[in-house]
Design a protein around this motif. Structure first.
Motif, PDB file in Angstrom:
ATOM      1  N   GLY D 210      -1.035  56.418   0.812  1.00  0.00           N
ATOM      2  CA  GLY D 210      -2.402  56.850   0.550  1.00  0.00           C
ATOM      3  C   GLY D 210      -2.836  58.048   1.179  1.00  0.00           C
ATOM      4  N   LYS D 211      -2.504  58.132   2.679  1.00  0.00           N
ATOM      5  CA  LYS D 211      -3.012  58.969   3.445  1.00  0.00           C
ATOM      6  C   LYS D 211      -2.361  60.330   3.217  1.00  0.00           C
ATOM      7  CE  LYS D 211      -3.948  56.990   7.971  1.00  0.00           C
ATOM      8  NZ  LYS D 211      -3.499  57.036   9.505  1.00  0.00           N
ATOM      9  N   LEU D 212      -1.161  60.072   2.782  1.00  0.00           N
ATOM     10  CA  LEU D 212      -0.224  61.535   2.353  1.00  0.00           C
ATOM     11  C   LEU D 212      -0.865  62.284   0.973  1.00  0.00           C
ATOM     12  CD1 LEU D 212       3.277  60.332   2.991  1.00  0.00           C
ATOM     13  CD2 LEU D 212       2.078  61.838   4.427  1.00  0.00           C
ATOM     14  N   LEU D 213      -1.059  61.191   0.193  1.00  0.00           N
ATOM     15  CA  LEU D 213      -1.665  61.938  -1.185  1.00  0.00           C
ATOM     16  C   LEU D 213      -3.169  62.355  -0.746  1.00  0.00           C
ATOM     17  CD1 LEU D 213      -0.132  58.963  -3.293  1.00  0.00           C
ATOM     18  CD2 LEU D 213       0.343  61.404  -3.578  1.00  0.00           C
ATOM     19  N   GLU D 214      -3.828  61.582  -0.079  1.00  0.00           N
ATOM     20  CA  GLU D 214      -5.290  62.116   0.344  1.00  0.00           C
ATOM     21  C   GLU D 214      -5.058  63.364   0.860  1.00  0.00           C
ATOM     22  OE1 GLU D 214      -8.624  59.182   1.574  1.00  0.00           O
ATOM     23  OE2 GLU D 214      -7.224  59.687   3.409  1.00  0.00           O
ATOM     24  N   ALA D 215      -4.298  63.822   1.757  1.00  0.00           N
ATOM     25  CA  ALA D 215      -4.165  64.952   2.467  1.00  0.00           C
ATOM     26  C   ALA D 215      -3.912  66.022   1.527  1.00  0.00           C
ATOM     27  CB  ALA D 215      -3.279  64.839   3.756  1.00  0.00           C
ATOM     28  N   GLU D 217      -4.240  66.288  -2.028  1.00  0.00           N
ATOM     29  CA  GLU D 217      -5.262  66.427  -2.605  1.00  0.00           C
ATOM     30  C   GLU D 217      -6.322  67.090  -2.007  1.00  0.00           C
ATOM     31  OE1 GLU D 217      -6.516  63.367  -6.196  1.00  0.00           O
ATOM     32  OE2 GLU D 217      -7.734  63.258  -4.559  1.00  0.00           O
ATOM     33  N   ASP D 218      -6.850  66.840  -0.888  1.00  0.00           N
ATOM     34  CA  ASP D 218      -7.782  67.744  -0.311  1.00  0.00           C
ATOM     35  C   ASP D 218      -7.372  69.055   0.061  1.00  0.00           C
ATOM     36  OD1 ASP D 218      -9.199  65.333  -0.212  1.00  0.00           O
ATOM     37  OD2 ASP D 218      -9.053  64.939   1.957  1.00  0.00           O
ATOM     38  N   LEU D 219      -6.022  69.309   0.155  1.00  0.00           N
ATOM     39  CA  LEU D 219      -5.841  70.810   0.359  1.00  0.00           C
ATOM     40  C   LEU D 219      -5.925  71.178  -0.948  1.00  0.00           C
ATOM     41  CD1 LEU D 219      -2.535  70.938   2.276  1.00  0.00           C
ATOM     42  CD2 LEU D 219      -4.636  71.838   2.816  1.00  0.00           C
ATOM     43  N   GLY D 220      -5.966  70.620  -2.142  1.00  0.00           N
ATOM     44  CA  GLY D 220      -5.864  71.270  -3.561  1.00  0.00           C
ATOM     45  C   GLY D 220      -4.550  71.481  -3.951  1.00  0.00           C
ATOM     46  N   ALA D 221      -3.615  70.617  -3.687  1.00  0.00           N
ATOM     47  CA  ALA D 221      -2.209  70.542  -4.401  1.00  0.00           C
ATOM     48  C   ALA D 221      -2.252  70.365  -5.971  1.00  0.00           C
ATOM     49  CB  ALA D 221      -1.653  69.634  -3.380  1.00  0.00           C
ATOM     50  N   HIS D 222      -1.574  70.921  -6.576  1.00  0.00           N
ATOM     51  CA  HIS D 222      -1.391  70.549  -7.975  1.00  0.00           C
ATOM     52  C   HIS D 222      -0.223  69.483  -7.953  1.00  0.00           C
ATOM     53  CE1 HIS D 222      -2.514  74.810  -9.322  1.00  0.00           C
ATOM     54  NE2 HIS D 222      -3.392  74.001  -9.359  1.00  0.00           N
ATOM     55  N   ALA D 223       0.772  69.252  -6.969  1.00  0.00           N
ATOM     56  CA  ALA D 223       1.893  68.472  -6.778  1.00  0.00           C
ATOM     57  C   ALA D 223       2.379  68.420  -5.476  1.00  0.00           C
ATOM     58  CB  ALA D 223       2.904  68.818  -7.701  1.00  0.00           C
ATOM     59  N   VAL D 224       2.844  67.080  -4.901  1.00  0.00           N
ATOM     60  CA  VAL D 224       3.640  67.224  -3.835  1.00  0.00           C
ATOM     61  C   VAL D 224       5.031  67.473  -4.289  1.00  0.00           C
ATOM     62  CG1 VAL D 224       4.388  65.573  -2.065  1.00  0.00           C
ATOM     63  CG2 VAL D 224       2.210  65.528  -2.992  1.00  0.00           C
ATOM     64  N   GLN D 232       9.834  59.785  -2.654  1.00  0.00           N
ATOM     65  CA  GLN D 232       9.305  60.077  -3.940  1.00  0.00           C
ATOM     66  C   GLN D 232       8.899  58.779  -4.690  1.00  0.00           C
ATOM     67  OE1 GLN D 232      10.243  59.468  -7.142  1.00  0.00           O
ATOM     68  NE2 GLN D 232       8.714  60.955  -8.197  1.00  0.00           N
ATOM     69  N   MET D 233       9.570  57.622  -4.450  1.00  0.00           N
ATOM     70  CA  MET D 233       9.305  56.395  -5.217  1.00  0.00           C
ATOM     71  C   MET D 233       7.787  55.711  -4.581  1.00  0.00           C
ATOM     72  SD  MET D 233      11.631  53.400  -6.007  1.00  0.00           S
ATOM     73  CE  MET D 233      11.996  52.656  -4.243  1.00  0.00           C
ATOM     74  N   ASN D 234       7.628  55.957  -3.172  1.00  0.00           N
ATOM     75  CA  ASN D 234       6.408  55.515  -2.708  1.00  0.00           C
ATOM     76  C   ASN D 234       5.201  56.395  -2.974  1.00  0.00           C
ATOM     77  OD1 ASN D 234       7.659  53.389  -1.375  1.00  0.00           O
ATOM     78  ND2 ASN D 234       7.838  54.579   0.536  1.00  0.00           N
ATOM     79  N   LEU D 235       5.463  57.528  -3.320  1.00  0.00           N
ATOM     80  CA  LEU D 235       4.280  58.434  -3.584  1.00  0.00           C
ATOM     81  C   LEU D 235       4.147  58.438  -5.054  1.00  0.00           C
ATOM     82  CD1 LEU D 235       4.749  61.607  -1.303  1.00  0.00           C
ATOM     83  CD2 LEU D 235       3.199  59.667  -0.997  1.00  0.00           C
TER      84      LEU D 235
END
Lengths: 185, 652, 152, 314
Positions: D210-215, D217-224, D232-235
């Motif tokens: 969750g922390k990773l996805l939050e960071a 998203e906050d950066l404005g990424a379209h994708a990780v 990959q599976m976790n995210l």
């Protein structure tokens, strides 16, 4: 809070054993706390990793082998990489886990069951059989409802095979496990 | 020959793991030994008296003392035997403490080893000859390398002692690190108010010759008579004409030069005077950024300069100076914070060093003393200080404590509160090292009166979160992980040896440790002397030091120089080479090999022969090892003496 | 031939006064324990060492010889250790022609501040010599008379 | 051409099929020859080293021994967990005593010390982002904002992994930039996602991922974009759980870097396996196309403006 008799309760043999198995010197730790600061798992631990190091210096075997933290370390190597004293902390966590197993301590049963089931699968098939691993894990822990939400997400992708990927040399892999067990006796 | 042997117990230092009495007894069997005894402390007054008495009672011609390292007490015991009427070179020492009792616990093996070491000392002594020193003239000028506060102090003290001083400074102004500081601990007095006048004194003093923007190129000679070549780098400005008016800086169109004085917080002009109080206050062109020097066009500074001082084709020049003593005061450099990738220093603009923060606090700094963070110029409200960045950290090869970071961090936390009353400062620390006078009280004030939040634990990572920096650390006293969202992070970068320090040490022929700090003769008793006579140390070049300690050492080094210059003649060390003219075939190999030019060729009845200039020879023995005839011998370390030691060892 | 029969071998060190001798002192001050076999002869500079000293020492029955001077470029006399390095390097290559195992001789660089390094150098060199065992004796008298040999 | 012994890892046959197939396709397209290690077995992964280091190294070493016959430059694997196990085994077996013990457990002993590398390292160092950029002058992924995520053990500990910077790795950043993508300075590049605790302690994975996805998203990424099957599976698969933990709803596609390389290089969709991702990759690709269209429009407009100006001047 209990009072610790630091002289009487210090298990020197335990310290020596951890040092021998991990090839690390626990006295090098000066308790800066960098490992705890960087550890992503601190929130889930019952004892933060810097205090694991301190308890180790103080030879507090029982408290360490019975704690949850040693089962929750994912060996992400943050502590090892950033330790100013170049202690391989992650390796020490691993060694404590080995000792806990040998002496029959299990504070995070599900974690242990998952790992054991994983290795059983490897021993049996030579490679991990993911679907079989999950089924056995659920059977052993009775945690049927866990991750039910994920089923509809992953199953249609057709990635999880219902048959194991057996290899020709699977008996050779099984032999490795067998010989390893012999060394442990 | 009659030899006396004295075995020292050194309390329990030797006596604990060496049977001194047994060594004394065994030594009686060595040739020419007529008297032996074991003594509790050979170096004490009764110990020395005992040696003198024995020399008189037994008409001894030579003495062996088996005790500590000769690097410590050889001069002491030489004086002792001299007081008893012997030549001071009829003395040998066996090191049975550092080389025996302190490194092994097996008493039998240690005792046996002590006997053997005593034995080789006796064999060497049997070959010793009385030696006599020669006198030579001394040049009573001193060179001081480095114009930081330690070098300034040494220069002023020597000059006030009426000696001529040559002060060499690498940068275009003196002042060193202290000139960059805003305030100083523990008094919070203004750095430039206390340093500035001293810098002016240097400029005004008739006895001080200042070479700024200069480096020592080459050092020859020896105590009393050093010959130094100094490289004066080209500032592209004729400093004799430059008045320091600053008009050139106003007009220079190249404004992106590295601002080294301001620790690269912002940029400056290609022609520049680093700060208003600079001494000398002269302009310098940075050739890397000057448009005229890089592209051939511009030259605006030359047009506006009222004294026509700009010289674009200026070249560096070498000048020679003769001096009798040298003080190294080259200071320190700051640890490179980018080596900690997890802190983002060098990558994240708002993660800065303590020295950069000092420039932000300074009224003469790039922000005029208003604390503005580099990224967006906003005033920070939450400031996190991280200590021990490049200190006490083996993983970056900096295991030592830099000593002053705890104090400057406390000072900066206090100043932050003064500048920004509604700010909060957090200090992540491992231990607080504040042992100086009024130091601990000072750090307590930072906590008690200024509300600085001290958190006991290291920081593991710093990363941007929105326009803030998330600092993740540990509070080991709470036993947990902690996070703070900061506007600005100040890393207390530790001290390391100045760039090029080892190179200078090699020119000075002094030792340095593995980190590049210069080695003193003795860590306690000879803290400003080196093992090279006539070369002294002051300030942080010897190890991290704060201002009071650096100033004290500057004065101490000056006292040593003045004491040396109080003599009109110096005595040489008589352990030097001499030529057996009958064996010399005049091949000249020794002349070629001598690093000091101490051997010359002379004509002896029509044949070339080598001759040693006694006051120039430094006693290395290179010639002795080179001479194919064995004709040139280093006194006190002759071939025969060394072979006698070998023989003694191999016969035992 | 050993100093303490069975326990020690005869190892001789030639050390520069300004660096390695001081390094050995530093090791002592730090109480860094070391094997006891080594006997140190102090010289003003490694450049003072005539390779013949080493040869003589080995031929006289020493089991090992260690020379230690200042790190290259860091010489109290500016360049003595460069001469030493040149001479000793050639000398080491000559040892086999003299019938001496070149592993019985090493030269190294240790500064006055490197106490711990000195401890390592002494310990590993002593181990190396113990692995080689006592040197073969050149003096025939010793071989013919085991009693004398034992007495050494 | 240099030949590499290829170790896909168990998940390559299952949950990360698309990583394996895209890796093979990209390597082919970039001229990196892969030879599968015959009859390879599981490296032991995390569970083995939590039991014993001898067992763990032996399970890994069986594959090292098998690879010896292939006469390859190096053994390479896409999976950081396999990479770690294999590298640690090689590292520890440099100790003779330990190597003897390991070999006692094996049928075929390990004779040589085979270098072990990640596929990422080979693509970053042996092929190199410059060569990739040269192949793709049109910058096919322009406009795609990416948060590059390396996972915790691709580069750590540095003494063992010996690849890239251990705090701020750049290998994937540079490869993605070579495709024209806009690579964001993702601050949590090497933070742990929760590793293999998804099954036994999904709360941990939910929180850390969750922390990773939050960071991101906050950066404005379209994708990780990631290089690890477990990450990959976790995210991706557990994104819903991660969202619940973070208290927000994520819609963040999580690519394997090889999928994006393949996409840019024009590898057939069947090999890329984009359809196997849980969070629909269209979300990111649509955003990319929209950005590209916008850019084209901007360029067209400025061109038109120029023409008008010229016309006026004429």
């Amino acid at each position: 809070m209990e009072v610790v008799d630091i002289h009487a309760s210090c298990d020197h043999e335990f310290i020596a054993q951890v040092e021998a198995e991990s090839e690390q010197k626990v006295r090098l730790c000066y308790q800066c706390g960098n490992c705890t600061a960087g550890c992503p798992y601190t929130f889930a631990y019952d004892i933060p990793v810097s205090q694991v190091m301190r308890l180790l210096q103080a030879g507090q075997k029982e408290r360490l082998l019975s704690c949850k933290s040693i089962w929750l370390c994912a060996t992400c190597e943050s502590c090892t990489t950033r330790c100013p004293n170049e202690i391989d902390v992650a390796r020490i966590m691993d060694v404590l886990r080995h000792m806990a197993r040998r002496e029959g301590y299990v504070s995070e049963r599900n974690v242990k069951v998952f790992w054991d089931t994983f290795l059983d699968s490897v021993e049996k098939h030579g490679r991990v059989f993911e679907m079989g691993l999950l089924a056995t894990y659920v059977a052993k822990t009775g945690r049927f409802w866990t991750d039910m939400d994920l089923g509809p997400k992953i199953l249609p992708k057709g990635k999880l095979s219902f048959k194991p990927h057996e290899i020709q040399g699977k008996d050779k892999v099984a032999e490795i496990f067998k010989r390893f067990r012999e060394t442990q006796q | 020959m009659k030899i006396g042997v004295f075995i020292c117990h050194c309390g329990s230092n030797i006596g604990g793991t060496v049977d001194a009495a047994k060594v004394a007894e065994a030594a009686r069997a060595f040739p020419d030994v007529v008297f032996t005894s074991d003594t509790m402390y050979a170096c004490s007054e009764p110990g020395q008296d005992g040696i003198i008495q024995a020399i008189k009672d037994h008409q001894l011609d030579g003495v062996v003392v088996s005790s500590c390292t000769p690097r410590m007490h050889e001069p002491t015991f030489r004086r002792t035997v001299e007081r008893a009427g012997l030549n001071r070179f009829m003395f040998e020492m066996a090191n049975i403490r550092e080389h025996v009792s302190w490194i092994g616990k097996d008493k039998e093996a240690n005792t046996n080893k002590a006997v053997e070491l005593t034995g080789i000392a006796v064999e060497k002594l049997r070959q010793d000859q009385p030696l006599f020193a020669k006198q030579f003239d001394i040049n009573k000028r001193v060179m001081i390398i480095g114009g930081g506060v330690a070098g300034i102090q040494a220069a002023l003290d020597c000059a006030d002692g009426d000696r001529e001083v040559v002060l060499v400074e690498r940068e275009s102004t003196i002042g060193g690190k202290m000139a960059k500081l805003d305030k100083t601990f523990p008094t919070v007095d203004c750095s430039s108010c206390i340093l500035g006048p001293k810098m002016v004194d240097v400029a005004q003093h008739p006895k001080i010759q200042l070479y700024a923007m200069s480096e020592v190129e080459e050092i020859g000679g020896y105590v009393g008579n050093f010959e130094v070549k100094i490289k004066r780098k080209a500032p592209y400005v004729n400093w004799e004409l430059c008045t320091g008016c600053g008009l050139c800086m106003e007009k220079c169109p190249s404004k992106k030069s590295k601002d080294r004085f301001n620790e690269q917080v912002g940029t400056t002009t290609a022609i520049n005077i680093p700060f208003p109080q600079a001494i000398p206050k002269k302009a310098v062109i940075d050739p890397e950024f000057c448009i005229k020097l890089t592209k051939g066009k511009c030259g605006i500074c030359a047009k506006v300069c009222p004294t026509k001082a700009i010289v674009f084709d200026q070249q560096e020049e070498i000048v020679s100076e003769s001096v009798g003593a040298i003080v190294a005061a080259t200071g320190y450099d700051l640890f490179d914070i980018s080596k900690y990738g997890e802190y983002g220093g060098g990558r994240l603009p708002d993660v800065i060093t303590g020295m950069q923060y000092e420039r932000l606090l300074s009224a003469s700094g790039p922000t005029g003393g208003h604390v503005k963070r580099p990224s967006d110029g906003k005033e920070p409200k939450t400031i996190v200080f991280v200590q021990c960045v490049g200190s006490r950290d083996k993983s970056v090869d900096r295991p030592y404590c830099s000593g002053f970071c705890c104090m400057y961090t406390a000072k900066q936390a206090i100043l932050t509160k003064d500048h920004i009353p509604d700010s909060t400062s957090y200090v992540f620390y491992m231990d607080i090292r504040a042992p100086g006078k009024m130091y601990d009280e000072f750090t307590r004030r930072a906590m008690e009166e200024y509300g600085t939040q001290y958190v006991r634990g290291r920081v593991s990572m710093i990363y941007p979160k929105g326009d803030k920096l998330l600092v993740r650390g540990a509070d080991t006293l709470m036993g947990t992980q902690v996070e703070v969202e900061a506007d600005l992070v100040v890393l207390a970068a530790g001290a390391e040896a100045a760039v090029g320090a080892p190179h200078l040490a090699e020119k000075l022929r002094i030792s340095y440790d593995k980190y590049g700090f210069f080695m003193e003769s003795h860590p306690k008793l000879r803290p400003v002397e080196t093992n090279t006579a006539g070369v002294y140390l002051a300030g942080a070049c010897q190890g991290p030091k704060d201002i009071p300690a650096s100033v004290a050492q500057g004065s101490a080094a000056a006292a040593k120089v003045l004491a040396l210059f109080a003599k009109d003649k110096l005595e040489n060390d008589p352990m030097i080479s001499s030529v057996d003219i009958k064996r010399c075939v005049g091949c000249g190999k020794c002349v070629q090999v001598c690093p000091f030019g101490a051997i010359k060729e002379v004509d002896f009845r029509g044949e070339p022969k080598a001759e040693v200039i006694e006051t120039v020879c430094q006693g290395c023995g290179l010639c002795t090892a080179t001479c194919p005839q064995g004709a040139i011998q280093l006194s006190h370390f002759t071939d025969n003496q060394i072979l006698a030691e070998v023989n003694a060892l191999c016969q035992l | 031939m050993s100093a303490l029969a069975g326990k020690e071998l005869r190892i001789v060190g030639f050390l520069c006064n300004w660096c390695s001798y001081g390094g050995a002192d530093t090791a002592g001050v730090g109480r860094f324990s070391q094997p006891t076999d080594l006997r140190i002869i102090r010289v003003p500079c490694s450049g003072r060492i005539n390779p013949l000293f080493v040869a003589k020492t080995l031929l006289s029955g020493a089991d090992g010889v260690l020379v230690s001077g200042c790190h290259p470029r860091d010489c109290h006399y500016a360049e003595g250790n460069f001469y030493a390095r040149r001479r000793l390097e050639v000398f080491k290559r000559l040892l086999p022609t003299m019938g001496i195992d070149p592993d019985r001789f090493e030269y190294t660089w240790v500064s006055a501040s490197e106490g711990q390094r000195w401890q390592k150098v002494v310990t590993s060199f002593t181990e190396q010599i113990h692995k080689l065992g006592p040197a073969p004796r050149f003096g025939l008298a010793h071989e013919q008379n085991p009693a004398t040999a034992a007495a050494c | 051409m240099t030949k590499y012994a290829y170790y896909p890892g168990c998940s390559g046959l299952g949950t990360s099929q698309e990583y394996d197939s895209s890796t093979r396709a990209v390597c082919r397209a970039l001229g990196v020859e892969l030879v599968d290690i015959p009859d390879w077995s599981c490296c032991g992964s995390t569970p083995a080293h939590t039991v014993d280091h001898l067992l763990s190294s032996a399970l890994a070493a069986r594959n090292l021994a098998l690879a010896e016959n292939l006469d390859a430059t190096a053994l390479i694997t896409p999976c950081p967990s396999c990479l770690t196990n294999l590298k640690v085994a090689v590292h520890r077996m440099s100790d003779r005593e330990f190597r003897l013990q390991v070999n006692k457990l094996l049928d075929k002993p390990v004779d040589r010390s085979t270098p072990v590398k990640s596929v990422l390292q080979v693509l970053a160092e042996d092929v190199g982002p410059d060569a990739v950029a040269e192949m793709l002058p049109n910058k096919p992924l322009a406009g795609l904002k990416l948060a590059p995520y390396y996972g915790c053990i691709m580069n750590r500990p540095p003494e063992v992994m010996q690849f890239d910077d251990h705090e701020n790795p750049m290998a994937m950043d540079k490869l993605m930039a070579a495709l024209g993508a806009e690579v964001l300075p993702f601050p949590l590049k090497v933070e742990c996602c929760g590793a293999s605790y998804g099954v036994a302690r999904k709360d941990i994975v939910a929180k850390l991922s969750g922390k990773l996805l939050e960071a991101a998203e906050d950066l404005g990424a379209h994708a990780v974009v990631t290089a690890c099957p477990l990450c990959q599976m976790n995210l991706d698969l557990r994104q819903g759980q991660a969202g619940a933990s973070a208290g927000r709803k994520f819609q963040m596609p999580v690519f394997y870097y090889t999928q994006l390389l393949g996409l840019a290089l024009g590898v057939p969709q069947s090999k890329l396996g984009l359809s196997k991702l849980c969070v629909n990759p269209r979300l990111a690709l649509d955003a990319m196309h929209a950005a590209q269209a916008e850019q084209r429009e901007r360029e067209a407009k400025s061109e038109a403006d120029k023409q008008t100006l010229k016309a006026k001047a004429a």
